[in-house]
Each structure stands twice: as structure tokens, then as C-alpha cells.
Design an enzyme around this catalytic site. Sequence first.
Site, short mmCIF file in Angstrom:
data_model
loop_
_atom_site.label_atom_id
_atom_site.label_comp_id
_atom_site.label_asym_id
_atom_site.label_seq_id
_atom_site.Cartn_x
_atom_site.Cartn_y
_atom_site.Cartn_z
N ALA A 60 0.82 -1.17 0.19
CA ALA A 60 -0.02 -0.11 0.11
C ALA A 60 0.79 1.29 -0.04
O ALA A 60 2.14 1.32 0.46
CB ALA A 60 -0.68 -0.07 1.38
N GLY A 100 0.91 -5.19 1.08
CA GLY A 100 -0.32 -5.42 0.12
C GLY A 100 0.12 -6.06 -1.07
O GLY A 100 -0.57 -6.86 -1.45
N GLU A 103 -0.17 -9.50 -0.36
CA GLU A 103 -1.54 -10.01 -0.25
C GLU A 103 -2.11 -10.08 -1.56
O GLU A 103 -3.14 -11.05 -1.81
CB GLU A 103 -2.22 -8.86 0.53
CG GLU A 103 -1.65 -9.00 2.11
CD GLU A 103 -2.30 -7.91 3.02
OE1 GLU A 103 -2.04 -6.62 2.55
OE2 GLU A 103 -2.92 -8.38 3.89
N GLU A 123 4.09 -4.81 7.59
CA GLU A 123 3.25 -3.91 8.08
C GLU A 123 3.37 -3.65 9.74
O GLU A 123 3.48 -2.54 10.09
CB GLU A 123 1.66 -4.45 8.04
CG GLU A 123 0.99 -4.20 6.43
CD GLU A 123 1.71 -5.33 5.59
OE1 GLU A 123 2.37 -6.28 6.02
OE2 GLU A 123 0.94 -5.45 4.58
#
Length: 725
Positions: A60, A100, A103, A123
Site C-alpha cells: 500500500a 499489500g 497480499e 506492516e
Amino acid sequence: MAHYARGSAVAVIRLCNPPVNALSLAVLQALEDGLKKADADPSVKAVMICGENGKFSAGADIRGFSSPERHGGALGPIVSLIESSEKPVVAAIEGVALGGGLEVALGCHYRIAHMKAQMGLPEVTIGLLPGAEGTQRLPRLIGVPAALDMITTGKHIPATEALKLGLVDEIVEENTIEAAIRLANKVIGQPLGPRRLSLKPIPRLPNMEAFLREALVRVKQQARGWLAPELCFQAVRAAAERPFAAGVRRERELLQVLLTSGQARALQHAFFAERAVRRWAAPSGASWSSAAPQPVRKAAVVGLGTMGRGIVTSLVKANIPLVALEQNLEYLNKGRKAVMLLLEREAMKMEGGAQTLDFHNPARLHFTVDFDLLRDVDLVIEAVFENMALKKEIFHKLSKICKPGALLCTNTSALNIDEIASATSCPQQVIGTHFFSPAHVMRLLEIIRGRHTSPTAIATAMQLAKALKKVGVVVGNCFGFVGNRMMFPYVQQAVFLLEEGSRPEAVDQVLEDFGFKLGPFRMSDLAGLDVGWRSRKDQGLTGPSLPSGTPARQRHGQRYSPLPDLLCEQGRFGQKTGKGWYQYEQAGGRTATPDPWLHSFLSHYRDTHHIKTRFIDQEEILERCLFSLINEGFAILAEGIASGPEHLDVIYINGYGWPKHRGGPMFYASTVGLPRVLAKLQKYSEVHPDVPGLRPSAFLKKLVAAGNPPIKEWMSYLSQQSSKL
Ligand SMILES: CCCCCCCC(=O)CC(=O)SCCNC(=O)CCNC(=O)[C@H](O)C(C)(C)COP(=O)(O)OP(=O)(O)OC[C@H]1O[C@@H](n2cnc3c(N)ncnc32)[C@H](O)[C@@H]1OP(=O)(O)O
Ligand SMILES: NC(=O)C1=CN([C@@H]2O[C@H](COP(=O)(O)OP(=O)(O)OC[C@H]3O[C@@H](n4cnc5c(N)ncnc54)[C@H](O)[C@@H]3O)[C@@H](O)[C@H]2O)C=CC1
């Protein structure tokens, strides 16, 4: 952006957002559009997702987290969309797949990686958890123990390890994209159910309950007040104990806690601060764009004591050939033995890894007492005793012996770089490279620019920091530079608090609860009380050069505490002598226990000096220690010794054990609120008018008068900064 292209039966979606393909709102939207297009096109039979410029995605967009329309939450549904696709989706992982990014790859039905790729869910290091269902999918794929390790530490793992864990299906040495397209073509028509991680059961452990119990204890011990690891743990526990959908709900709840905790903001500040300090600039305007580093093909270290040994180890680990020099054979043999021990330990830690340490070859590491062997080195790091006359003698010698252009670095912890440089004929090549103990472990390298230091010298020192895998921070020249200068008032307050009625263990407890690894007294005992004693003697604050009749508790009209000197006079140097502010099981012992002798010594001292003991609460301990340190930070900024508050924060996090989840001292001050910091300093200063460290800095007052602006704007309030950088 994400580019969509269709070649034969496989549609290609390429994530594109330089430099690291962060998943911004635009990238996510384009990814979703691409998936829908592929779904709607009957000629498309499979999808391949990859990243532009040889990087899958670093996750992200962290910069977006502080914007009003935070978009991290949009990722989970897109990962689900990928997974539920009726056409096989293959992730082609090159470079990095982090957060992300990983992910997204976990939503894909197949993962293929280049053998040099790195993967991870970092994270936790920015105060969050993998909030796009990563805490639920990863344990289903690689099992709870491995997933817990990755998610609670945030470590990056190489592709080879990812393959062993089952995180990727295949690794390739050549073209990952072509291999992924081949794989996509091969799996067309195969059932996708078994490839959807949300449908997979968690691999069972015979003793899951006991495993989780022990893991929680470990995670808590390591976190010390940092929330994210424990909440990451809770999310993985939910994966182990609940169905997928319920686990995802729990993951969202926990993420909300983290997003509102304040720690995420502090850790993200630390992330960007570390990147900001890489962009140094000199007052002349020189910076990376105008100054190129000199190559360091061979280096030398002078002095193989506590610091020199670690510095040699660091250089060997960075594969830089070097000469290690001592004053005589006795010290040389002692130093050599110690260096070899350190290197052997390092080699053991690296066993099985790609890199090996080459330190038995004299062409790469040569021990000597002969200065002549320094003729051909590109850089020397001096780490002899902290004594100006000695340092000047060494630098004079170096400037005569070393080849023209060689960089001459000093590891002094406080002395004047300009004075050291004055002993040479090349002051432009003299620079401070202040390592922290243990030098092969601590990440900080404070780089001190003297008045004549050239931009090339700064660039070379910064490049050296990078080669040593350290964080280089360029600062100006003043007594103690940035780190130690801010540390002086902090330690001074801690000692004053003892005079007034507190105990070492009470002060340490408050600062350790705040998040420091060691409180000021445990830290002083570890570093050795004699180090500061020697420096105070050199400054004429104690010892034989002190004029007779000097009041015991005053120097130059300011409050002074002779307590540390008195301990040293008793031979109490800390851990090395088995006694200091605490007592230890033996000389060199590591376990500190409160010492009744010290308590009665303190009572006697207070009686002698007619000090009325009072109860000092935790708030006062914390505020007097931290706010005096922060106050000095404002003075440093105003003097132009550092170019911004983030420099001070990076120094404290990487060199002084400041808890990262509190973002560094200056960020912490911004969260407390500058008006409160100022009010408290004013209050303490009124009670202790003879303590300059508590007198609020003019810059702090100015910022409060300006309405407490955000930390990013502080430096704009310094008119015509008289930069010493
Ligand atoms: C409402 C909110 C909801 C939240 C949802 C939960 C959160 C999630 O589940 C999703 C997440 O993905 S959180 C982000 C996780 N990713 C990371 O922490 C990776 C951070 N990046 C790295 O480790 C290194 O940059 C990396 C290893 C990638 C590269 O290292 P290098 O040393 O080669 O290069 P750097 O100098 O570090 O980076 C180059 C430039 O890129 C910027 N950058 C890196 N990662 C970024 C990222 N994820 N977002 C935005 N910018 C990023 C970096 O700042 C640098 O830029 P400049 O400073 O301008 O040069
Ligand atoms: N100990 C620490 O935690 C830190 C120390 N420093 C600084 O690093 C420098 C070294 O400190 P330490 O390693 O603690 O000292 P140390 O006392 O452990 O080692 C100094 C070494 O220099 C050698 N030496 C003295 N004169 C020499 C000469 N003429 N030629 C070659 N070698 C000579 C000595 O034999 C000794 O082995 C000092 O300037 C100190 O202020 C900086 C950061 C932290």
C-alpha cells in the site's frame, strides 16, 4: 496505474507506480478494472499479474495513509476478487512483493518468483497489520508458526526460503514473466478450488494451544510497549481458531485499533525520516546531485579497542580490504584476538547464507603496528583514546603518510573536528564518523562535517554508511554533536533526581516503561562510568585541576552533581568492575541488582549537603529527563547543527535505543504538544533556576508562539538559519 494487455489466452496486468509500484488508489482501481475486463472477455482463459520495472509491489502507498481518503481498506475486496476469479490468476514476483503487494499475490491461484525476489509482510514495522486478509491467508498457506514469524517480525524472506515454506510454487533464474505465462497456459481448465487459500483449512499442529501460548509470551517480551506485534499475533490466532470470514472480521477490528493508536503514525514518521536523512545537503548547496563519493577500495582502522574492533568487523562484513593498526605489539595481539572472536561469531551467524566472510587472508585483513602500511588506503578511521593531543598527533602523521585524497575519519564522540583537522595539511578530507557501541551491531553512523570538510568527503562517508548497512546522518560540529549533546542533559537530570530523593532503579523503571531498552543508570553501567569521568577531568570539572574552594555542587555558577565522580573514586565503574549504580554478580556481570550500599551512600550524601529528600513521582522523572533532551534538540535545530527534526529522530532511534513506536524525541514532542513541553520546562526551570538544560530554548518558545505548527513546518520558522552543517 496498472496496464492491461492481452496476448493469446493470457491477459497481463502490470502494476505501474514508480519507483516501487505502491498500491495507490489509482493502481487499485486499474487493477480492479483489469480483472473485470479479463473476466468479461471470453477469449481470455487466464490472467498474469506482474509489476513494472522488475518489482512486483512494495504494498500500500504509505504516503496515502495520512491523507483524508485513506485507501488501505480498499485492498481486501480486490484480493477477494482475484481469488474468486473463475480464470486462473498467476502472480509473477520479481524484486519485491511486500505488504499489500504480497497480499495481492496471496489472492492469486499460483505464485512464481524470481530467485532474487524478496517477500514479506512488513506492516508490523509501520505499526499496522496485513489488513487485506493477509493474516488469514498466509497461515493457511505456510502454517501458523512460519506465518506468525513473518507477520510479527515483518522480515523479508528470499525467494529460496519462500519456496521451502510453500509460499511460492516455483522459482526461476531467468525470465519470470515468460515462466508465469507458461504456467498460466498450463493450468487453464484445472480446478481452482484447491488453489483458493480462503477455502483451505489451517495446517494443524499437534499442540497448537501450547504453541500459541508460548509464542505470545515471546512476542510480548520483544515488543516492549509496541502494540502491532501483539495485535498481529491476535489476528493470526483468529486464523487458527475461526473460519475465514470470522477471522477477516477480527483482522479488521484489530487493524482499526492500530490505525487509531498513534503508534502507526510514529512508525511511519520513522520510515520516511530514515529516507529523508539520506538526502544530505551542505550549506554550499552541495548534495548527492553535485558531489560524487570516492571509491573505497582499501581502508584502515587505527586503534583496536572497544570501538575499533567493531568497526573492523563492520568493514570486513562489507567486504572492504583493510589494515588494522595498534600502538604496540601487546595491544595489537589483544586487538587481533578480539577482532577474530567477533568475526568468527559473525561468520557463524551467516553460515548457510549466500555471503561468506574472508578474514583469514592477510590481503584482506592485515594487522600491523607500522603506519607506513597506510600509504595506499583510501580511507582511515581513527578510534584511539578520547584525547585531543593524541588525536592531533595521529592526524598529523596520517596526513603525511596517506596518499593525497585519502579520507581521514575520526570516531571521536565529542571532540572538535576542526581542531583535529587543524593538525593536517588537508582539512577538507577530515570528517567525523561517529559509530555507536557495539559498532558492528548499531545501525547509526553520525557523520560530522567540519568547517573545511569537502562535499566529496561527505558523499564518501554517506556511501560508506550505506556499504556498512548503516544509517548515515550528516550533522554539524559542536561538543557532543547531536546524539551525545542531547544525551548530556538527560543523564544530568537523572542524576539530579537521585540527589533530590529518587533511586537508580526508580528512574530506570520509568524510562524502560516508556520503551527505552535500558534506563540511564543501567546504560551508564554498561558503557562504563569511567568514560564520562575521564571526559569531565579533561574539561576541568573534577579531579586535580579543579581549583580549590570550588563548591561541591556547582561549576561555573551552574548546578553540578559530583555523584558520578564519587562513584568512580570508589572504583565503581559499572559492569566492568561489578559495581556502579547497581551491583552485579561479578566484574563483567550482566545482571543488575539494586545495591543497599548505594542507597545508604545516597542518604549520607543528601545529609552531608543538607538536601531535603522528597518523593518524586513518575511523571516528573519522565518529563525532566525527556523534555530536557528534547529542549537541547530545539537548540541544535536553531543553531543549524542538524537540518531537521527527522535527523534527530533517526539518530535517537538508531543509536540510543529510543522506542521506535514513539517516533523519536522530536516527533514525540509534537505528539505531546509543544505548549505542554514548554509549560513543563518553564515550571521545572523556575524550581531549578541554576540548571540551564531546563531553560526553554528560544526556538521552542517561537514555535509555541506561532501556534504549535506541525513538525513538517518547524524548520520554516527559522529565519536565515545559521547553518553549521
Ligand atoms: C487506512 C489504511 C489501511 C491500512 C491497510 C493495512 C496495510 C496493508 O495491509 C498494506 C500495506 O502494504 S502497508 C505497506 C507495507 N509495505 C512496506 O512497509 C514496504 C516499505 N518499503 C520498503 O521496505 C522499501 O522501500 C523497499 C524494500 C520496497 C525498497 O527499498 P530501497 O532501499 O530500494 O528504496 P527506498 O528508498 O526505501 O524506496 C524508494 C522510494 O519509494 C518510497 N516507498 C517505498 N515503499 C513505499 C510505500 N509502500 N508507499 C509509498 N512509498 C514507498 C520511499 O519512500 C522512497 O521514496 P523517496 O523517499 O521519495 O525516495
Ligand atoms: N566506547 C564507546 O562506547 C564509544 C567510544 N567512542 C570513541 O571512540 C574512540 C575509541 O574509544 P574506545 O574504543 O572506547 O577506546 P579504547 O580505550 O577501548 O581503545 C582505544 C585503543 O586505541 C589504541 N591506541 C592508543 N594510542 C594509539 C596509537 N598511537 N596508535 C594506535 N592505536 C592507539 C589503544 O591501544 C586502544 O586499544 C574514542 O575517541 C571514544 O570517544 C565513540 C563512540 C562510542
